[in-house]
Each structure stands twice: as C-alpha cells, then as structure tokens.
Design a protein around this motif. Structure first.
Motif, mmCIF file in Angstrom:
data_model
loop_
_atom_site.group_PDB
_atom_site.id
_atom_site.type_symbol
_atom_site.label_atom_id
_atom_site.label_comp_id
_atom_site.label_asym_id
_atom_site.label_seq_id
_atom_site.Cartn_x
_atom_site.Cartn_y
_atom_site.Cartn_z
ATOM 1 N N GLU A 179 -1.787 1.281 5.704
ATOM 2 C CA GLU A 179 -1.014 0.426 4.805
ATOM 3 C C GLU A 179 -1.968 -0.391 3.942
ATOM 4 O O GLU A 179 -3.062 -0.756 4.377
ATOM 5 N N PHE A 180 -1.555 -0.701 2.727
ATOM 6 C CA PHE A 180 -2.455 -1.400 1.820
ATOM 7 C C PHE A 180 -1.703 -2.502 1.090
ATOM 8 O O PHE A 180 -0.468 -2.553 1.076
ATOM 9 N N ASP A 181 -2.483 -3.377 0.468
ATOM 10 C CA ASP A 181 -1.909 -4.546 -0.193
ATOM 11 C C ASP A 181 -1.730 -4.360 -1.693
ATOM 12 O O ASP A 181 -0.867 -5.005 -2.295
ATOM 13 N N LEU A 182 -2.546 -3.512 -2.295
ATOM 14 C CA LEU A 182 -2.505 -3.365 -3.744
ATOM 15 C C LEU A 182 -2.834 -1.928 -4.126
ATOM 16 O O LEU A 182 -3.817 -1.354 -3.651
ATOM 17 N N LEU A 183 -1.991 -1.368 -4.982
ATOM 18 C CA LEU A 183 -2.221 -0.028 -5.523
ATOM 19 C C LEU A 183 -2.535 -0.151 -7.011
ATOM 20 O O LEU A 183 -1.757 -0.725 -7.783
ATOM 21 N N ILE A 223 4.192 8.436 -6.953
ATOM 22 C CA ILE A 223 3.695 7.129 -6.514
ATOM 23 C C ILE A 223 4.827 6.314 -5.899
ATOM 24 O O ILE A 223 4.674 5.697 -4.840
ATOM 25 N N ALA A 224 5.992 6.329 -6.554
ATOM 26 C CA ALA A 224 7.135 5.578 -6.032
ATOM 27 C C ALA A 224 7.607 6.140 -4.697
ATOM 28 O O ALA A 224 7.851 5.379 -3.741
ATOM 29 N N GLU A 225 7.704 7.456 -4.620
ATOM 30 C CA GLU A 225 8.272 8.084 -3.423
ATOM 31 C C GLU A 225 7.329 8.053 -2.233
ATOM 32 O O GLU A 225 7.751 7.776 -1.092
ATOM 33 N N LYS A 226 6.047 8.311 -2.458
ATOM 34 C CA LYS A 226 5.114 8.489 -1.345
ATOM 35 C C LYS A 226 4.185 7.307 -1.104
ATOM 36 O O LYS A 226 3.740 7.087 0.024
ATOM 37 N N TRP A 227 3.864 6.543 -2.136
ATOM 38 C CA TRP A 227 2.846 5.514 -1.996
ATOM 39 C C TRP A 227 3.412 4.099 -1.898
ATOM 40 O O TRP A 227 2.920 3.297 -1.099
ATOM 41 N N LEU A 228 4.415 3.784 -2.671
ATOM 42 C CA LEU A 228 4.929 2.413 -2.626
ATOM 43 C C LEU A 228 5.537 2.031 -1.279
ATOM 44 O O LEU A 228 5.453 0.858 -0.888
ATOM 45 N N PRO A 229 6.152 2.966 -0.527
ATOM 46 C CA PRO A 229 6.654 2.575 0.795
ATOM 47 C C PRO A 229 5.553 2.105 1.748
ATOM 48 O O PRO A 229 5.842 1.433 2.738
ATOM 49 N N CYS A 230 4.316 2.449 1.465
ATOM 50 C CA CYS A 230 3.189 2.060 2.322
ATOM 51 C C CYS A 230 2.430 0.862 1.767
ATOM 52 O O CYS A 230 1.398 0.461 2.309
ATOM 53 N N CYS A 231 2.953 0.304 0.681
ATOM 54 C CA CYS A 231 2.298 -0.829 0.028
ATOM 55 C C CYS A 231 2.995 -2.128 0.437
ATOM 56 O O CYS A 231 4.209 -2.255 0.332
ATOM 57 N N LYS A 232 2.207 -3.114 0.874
ATOM 58 C CA LYS A 232 2.767 -4.378 1.352
ATOM 59 C C LYS A 232 2.790 -5.465 0.286
ATOM 60 O O LYS A 232 3.367 -6.531 0.506
#
Length: 276
Positions: A179-183, A223-232
């Motif tokens: 999980e990450f804080d900023l993409l 990005i919306a489907e796969k990456w943003l769900p893992c962004c805090k």
C-alpha cells in the motif's frame, strides 16, 4: 578550424535544416561534446580545435533527432537526467507532479510513493531527493527506458528508491508493491489515431510512452481500477489537453475530491485526487 568557425558552421547547418533556435542549439551540443565546452566558447573562440564528434552530432540534429537525445541528458527540476532513444524526454509541465508531491508530503513522515510509468525516473527520483525519509517505487516496463532509469537512479545516490520492472496493467501487489500514500504518473495519453499527427521530433520518442489507446484514456482506467484501491492518500497524474474532465469522472469512484491544474501555457495538464 577555430571554435567560432565551428560554431558558425554548425549554426548554419541547423538553420538550413529548419531549426529555429539554431545558434543556441549549436552551443548546447558543443557543451555536450567538449569537456570544457563552455569555457572554450566564452574565452577560446579563436583557438584551433579538433572537431571530434561534434559535426556528427550536428548532422544528427539537422536530421531530426531530438536535441535531448543528441546531448544525452536534459534538465528536470534543476537536475540533469540521462535520456536517449527509448525513453520519454522530461518536460517542464511534468514538474507539476513534483510540485504536488512537495506540498502533499511536506508534513508527512515515512511516506510510500509510486512513480508509475517512470520512464527516465525524473518524477520519482526528484521526489526521493526532496523526501529522503520516504520510500519511492519506480515502475517501468520498457527495457530501453529501464536502462536510463537505472542509470539516473545510480547517479542520484538516493538510497530510498526501488526500481521495479513492472506493468501498469497489473495491480500493485502483482508488481510487488505494498500500500502507498501517493501515486504520481505521466502515463501514455495520446489517442492511437493521433500519433501520426505529432511533430516529427515527438514521433522519435518511444510509442510505448505515448500511445494511450483509442481515446487516450486506457491507462487512467487501469490506474483507477487497479492502483487507486491500494492508495491511502492522493494521486497526481499528467494528461493531455481536453482530458481532465473524463479523468475526473474515472477517478471519482475512489477519490473524495478531484481537481485539475493548469500548466504554464494555461492548459489543464494534471488531475489531482484525494483518496476517500
């Protein structure tokens, strides 16, 4: 041939080739070709000099090779990054992503940052320099781009960077990223059918870094489907002219707030989002 004669001949060749800023480009290439190029231009104009590879580099530029590739490096956020065929050239408007990161991360500690479609690494490496306490993942698929990415990471001396040969169309977990804080991302966003309409020099850059699918929005959907769900925390992405409204709609499912930003030419150039 003297330094001044060499520069004049070079500028004439570039001018005849239609290069608008011919004299300055001749000087920039001269600096890149000679170890003490700047001093020679300013103080040794009448000195005889072995032209070395300089005429060849001028011919390459006159033939349409991008200046940045001829020089082999380009500036981004006050630092020099190695570039060449196979990697996207850093551009001033992309610095907006770093500006967002600088503001968003300024009061946060131990942040995890992802630079997706990292290319030369200019975005993520700059963020890593600004926030040495952060952990920055640079994700890139192209082997050609990875060559320059790894070189730039090594030159940066930043120990808080992890380079991943990955794929934006896979999830963070599949790319080995927590999980990450900023993409941050400058993904391909040119509609496929418009690639042939680009300036000749831009078309010399890698198609993989330009082609965003039929409508230019393929990467934003992924990005919306796969990456943003893992962004805090937040996301900031670069996009093409006229795309911000659709991207905000795509991101709205995962972001409680989205907003576009204008670049120095007053073009809506980025979409920023705060995750729910």
């Amino acid at each position: 041939m003297t330094v001044n004669q060499l520069l004049k001949n070079a500028a004439d060749i570039l001018s005849r080739a239609g290069i608008e800023n011919a004299l300055n480009e001749a000087r920039w290439i001269f600096e890149a070709c000679f170890e003490n190029g700047r001093e020679l231009m300013f103080f040794g104009g009448n000195e005889e000099i072995d032209p070395g590879a300089y005429p060849e580099r001028i011919s390459e530029r006159a033939g349409g090779r991008p200046l940045q590739y001829v020089i082999g490096a380009w500036d981004f956020f006050g630092e020099e990054f190695s570039v060449g065929e196979g990697v996207l050239i850093p551009r001033p408007e992309t610095e907006m992503l770093v500006e967002f990161a600088r503001e968003y991360l300024k009061d946060k500690k131990n942040s995890v940052v992802v630079d997706l479609c990292a290319g030369s690494g200019c975005i993520g490496i700059t963020a890593a320099r600004l926030f040495p306490g952060s952990k920055v993942y640079l994700v890139e698929k192209s082997e050609e781009a990875l060559h320059y990415l790894r070189k730039n990471v090594e030159n940066s001396g930043c120990p808080n960077i992890t380079v991943i040969k990955g794929d934006a169309f896979l999830s963070p977990a599949e790319n080995g990223i927590p999980e990450f804080d900023l993409l941050l991302s400058n993904p391909p966003y040119i509609p496929s059918g418009e690639l042939v309409l680009l300036q000749n020099e831009v078309r010399r850059e890698p198609e993989m870094a330009l082609d965003g699918g039929k409508d230019g929005l393929d990467f934003y959907r992924v990005i919306a489907e796969k990456w943003l769900p893992c962004c805090k925390g937040a996301v900031c992405i670069e996009c093409g002219e006229g795309q911000t409204e659709e991207i905000e709609k795509i991101f709205s499912r995962y972001c409680k707030e989205t907003y576009p930003q204008r670049d120095f030419r007053n073009v809506l150039r980025t979409v920023c989002g705060i995750i729910r």
